[in-house]
Motif scaffolding. Sequence first.
Motif, PDB file in Angstrom:
ATOM      1  N   GLY A  30       0.810  -1.224   0.000  1.00 39.34           N
ATOM      2  CA  GLY A  30       0.000   0.000   0.000  1.00 39.34           C
ATOM      3  C   GLY A  30       0.835   1.260   0.000  1.00 39.34           C
ATOM      4  O   GLY A  30       0.616   2.167  -0.815  1.00 39.34           O
ATOM      5  N   SER A  31       1.815   1.338   0.886  1.00 38.35           N
ATOM      6  CA  SER A  31       2.662   2.533   0.968  1.00 38.35           C
ATOM      7  C   SER A  31       3.524   2.690  -0.276  1.00 38.35           C
ATOM      8  O   SER A  31       3.756   3.806  -0.752  1.00 38.35           O
ATOM      9  CB  SER A  31       3.554   2.457   2.206  1.00 38.35           C
ATOM     10  N   THR A  32       4.015   1.569  -0.800  1.00 40.61           N
ATOM     11  CA  THR A  32       4.907   1.621  -1.958  1.00 40.61           C
ATOM     12  C   THR A  32       4.222   2.184  -3.189  1.00 40.61           C
ATOM     13  O   THR A  32       4.811   2.968  -3.943  1.00 40.61           O
ATOM     14  CB  THR A  32       5.473   0.209  -2.265  1.00 40.61           C
ATOM     15  N   ILE A  33       2.949   1.830  -3.400  1.00 43.05           N
ATOM     16  CA  ILE A  33       2.250   2.317  -4.601  1.00 43.05           C
ATOM     17  C   ILE A  33       1.577   3.669  -4.377  1.00 43.05           C
ATOM     18  O   ILE A  33       1.251   4.365  -5.338  1.00 43.05           O
ATOM     19  CB  ILE A  33       1.193   1.314  -5.095  1.00 43.05           C
ATOM     20  N   LEU A  34       1.383   4.052  -3.100  1.00 40.78           N
ATOM     21  CA  LEU A  34       0.689   5.313  -2.828  1.00 40.78           C
ATOM     22  C   LEU A  34       1.531   6.523  -3.236  1.00 40.78           C
ATOM     23  O   LEU A  34       1.021   7.471  -3.841  1.00 40.78           O
ATOM     24  CB  LEU A  34       0.317   5.402  -1.348  1.00 40.78           C
ATOM     25  N   VAL A  35       2.821   6.498  -2.923  1.00 46.03           N
ATOM     26  CA  VAL A  35       3.687   7.638  -3.245  1.00 46.03           C
ATOM     27  C   VAL A  35       3.676   7.965  -4.734  1.00 46.03           C
ATOM     28  O   VAL A  35       3.438   9.112  -5.112  1.00 46.03           O
ATOM     29  CB  VAL A  35       5.122   7.404  -2.738  1.00 46.03           C
ATOM     30  N   PRO A  36       3.929   6.987  -5.628  1.00 40.84           N
ATOM     31  CA  PRO A  36       3.899   7.328  -7.056  1.00 40.84           C
ATOM     32  C   PRO A  36       2.533   7.810  -7.518  1.00 40.84           C
ATOM     33  O   PRO A  36       2.447   8.680  -8.398  1.00 40.84           O
ATOM     34  CB  PRO A  36       4.301   6.019  -7.756  1.00 40.84           C
ATOM     35  N   GLN A  37       1.466   7.279  -6.947  1.00 43.52           N
ATOM     36  CA  GLN A  37       0.130   7.746  -7.306  1.00 43.52           C
ATOM     37  C   GLN A  37      -0.047   9.225  -6.964  1.00 43.52           C
ATOM     38  O   GLN A  37      -0.697   9.978  -7.690  1.00 43.52           O
ATOM     39  CB  GLN A  37      -0.930   6.919  -6.563  1.00 43.52           C
ATOM     40  N   LEU A  38       0.543   9.654  -5.857  1.00 43.04           N
ATOM     41  CA  LEU A  38       0.382  11.035  -5.411  1.00 43.04           C
ATOM     42  C   LEU A  38       1.227  12.017  -6.214  1.00 43.04           C
ATOM     43  O   LEU A  38       0.863  13.185  -6.344  1.00 43.04           O
ATOM     44  CB  LEU A  38       0.735  11.156  -3.923  1.00 43.04           C
ATOM     45  N   VAL A  39       2.360  11.551  -6.746  1.00 44.22           N
ATOM     46  CA  VAL A  39       3.286  12.479  -7.416  1.00 44.22           C
ATOM     47  C   VAL A  39       3.330  12.301  -8.930  1.00 44.22           C
ATOM     48  O   VAL A  39       4.128  12.942  -9.614  1.00 44.22           O
ATOM     49  CB  VAL A  39       4.715  12.346  -6.839  1.00 44.22           C
ATOM     50  N   GLY A  40       2.470  11.441  -9.475  1.00 44.58           N
ATOM     51  CA  GLY A  40       2.391  11.305 -10.923  1.00 44.58           C
ATOM     52  C   GLY A  40       3.385  10.347 -11.532  1.00 44.58           C
ATOM     53  O   GLY A  40       3.617  10.372 -12.746  1.00 44.58           O
ATOM     54  N   LEU A  41       3.985   9.454 -10.724  1.00 45.08           N
ATOM     55  CA  LEU A  41       4.879   8.431 -11.255  1.00 45.08           C
ATOM     56  C   LEU A  41       4.119   7.117 -11.390  1.00 45.08           C
ATOM     57  O   LEU A  41       2.964   7.014 -10.995  1.00 45.08           O
ATOM     58  CB  LEU A  41       6.097   8.263 -10.339  1.00 45.08           C
TER      59      LEU A  41
END
Length: 433
Positions: A30-41
């Motif tokens: 969950g944490s690993t995929i959340l960051v890219p979702q938030l920053v457009g990666l």
Amino acid sequence: MSNAVLDVNEKPSGGQLITLSFQHMFAMFGSTILVPQLVGLSPAIALLTSGIATIFFLMITKFKVPAYLGSSFAFIAPILIATNDKTEPGNAMIGAMFVGLVYGIVSLIIWKSGYKWILKLLPPIVVGPVIMVIGLGIAGVAVDMAMNIPVEGTDIKVYSSLHFSAALVTLFTAIFCTIYFKNILSTMPILIGLIVGYIYSAAIGIIDYSAVHDAKWFALPPFLIPGVDYHFVVTSKLLLVMVPIVIVTISEHIGHQLVLGKVVNRDYIKEPGLHRSLLGDGFGTFISSLIGGPPKTTYGENIGVLAITRVYSVYVICGAAVVAIAVSFLGKVMAVISTIPTAVLGGVSILLFGIIASSGLRMLVENNIDFGNNRNLVIASVILVIGIGGAKFVVSESLSIEGMALAAIIGVLLNLVLPGRKDEQIAGMDKTE
């Protein structure tokens, strides 16, 4: 420490390895995929680089440290600034490369001179407020994602009670999981919140499934290669946005190593050494940035899983990394992740960003920082207002330091120059070598 079910270098059976590796990967997912979702990666490239970085970390630490590397939340705001609000992702990759290089330089200095100097540079009175800035500085992003939706064809956003309801369902699910769930489920509030929020969003009809229909079952993650997908241009502004955040991430890394060492009954500051674990963390970030992934960090979720399951085996950590790499090539799975509504991401971010800010406050409390002392009061106050207020120091058109980076730098300087400084600790680190 409880007796280990599988100690650090114990090899599980084939069936155990598969089961435990999947379990561990999902706790990190969950944490690993959340960051890219938030920053457009890309979530796919984040998963791929997470697995690769973890394997390199294990190798550099001589397979003695059971740590998993995932996407770092500390770099969310700097990435958004560096990429001009997601339009130039290559900038974030360049900045992350230099972050990795700084880790390498710091690890070399620690190898040669020990770690006492870093205690003086990064005491809790500096690091705690900067961590609070990381969480509070992007709080508005989480709330905006949770309740506002863009008007098609314009830059205008409008309030949507329907989408906000999805955010609240996600938020309260994550809270419920955090407070009431036990065992392995208690380490996955983000993942469970995303799943429940997604199901609710599907029920109220706010998900567009076209991307899933068009996706292939197997697909290469979208790489970002320097010189191929973007021009490799290093600017002072880019470096000043990204690099100062290592003030926080290095102290976070040290704290994780201390807690992890207590869980598995080892002293990782001495063996394999703080210099090796920092180098592994930095090299993971560097490798990740070379192919388009976000900066990496050791994960607190990893420590939680180890403490709960008492499975400390590096074979399981390596297995989780391999599973993450394999999942990143499943096009349909990645397409489903891309359909997660912004409101759902916003809902889980409200909790997550608040926890980040609260962890900075907890650091101050745990280290008994006395705010009756005007020196401490001044340092914390200046860091908070400059960081959250978005202050900017402009040297020229091409050179400026702003927000969180400026707050971190000023905090370090104030701590060094104001009278009354004492030798302090980072999250309980012993001051003896």
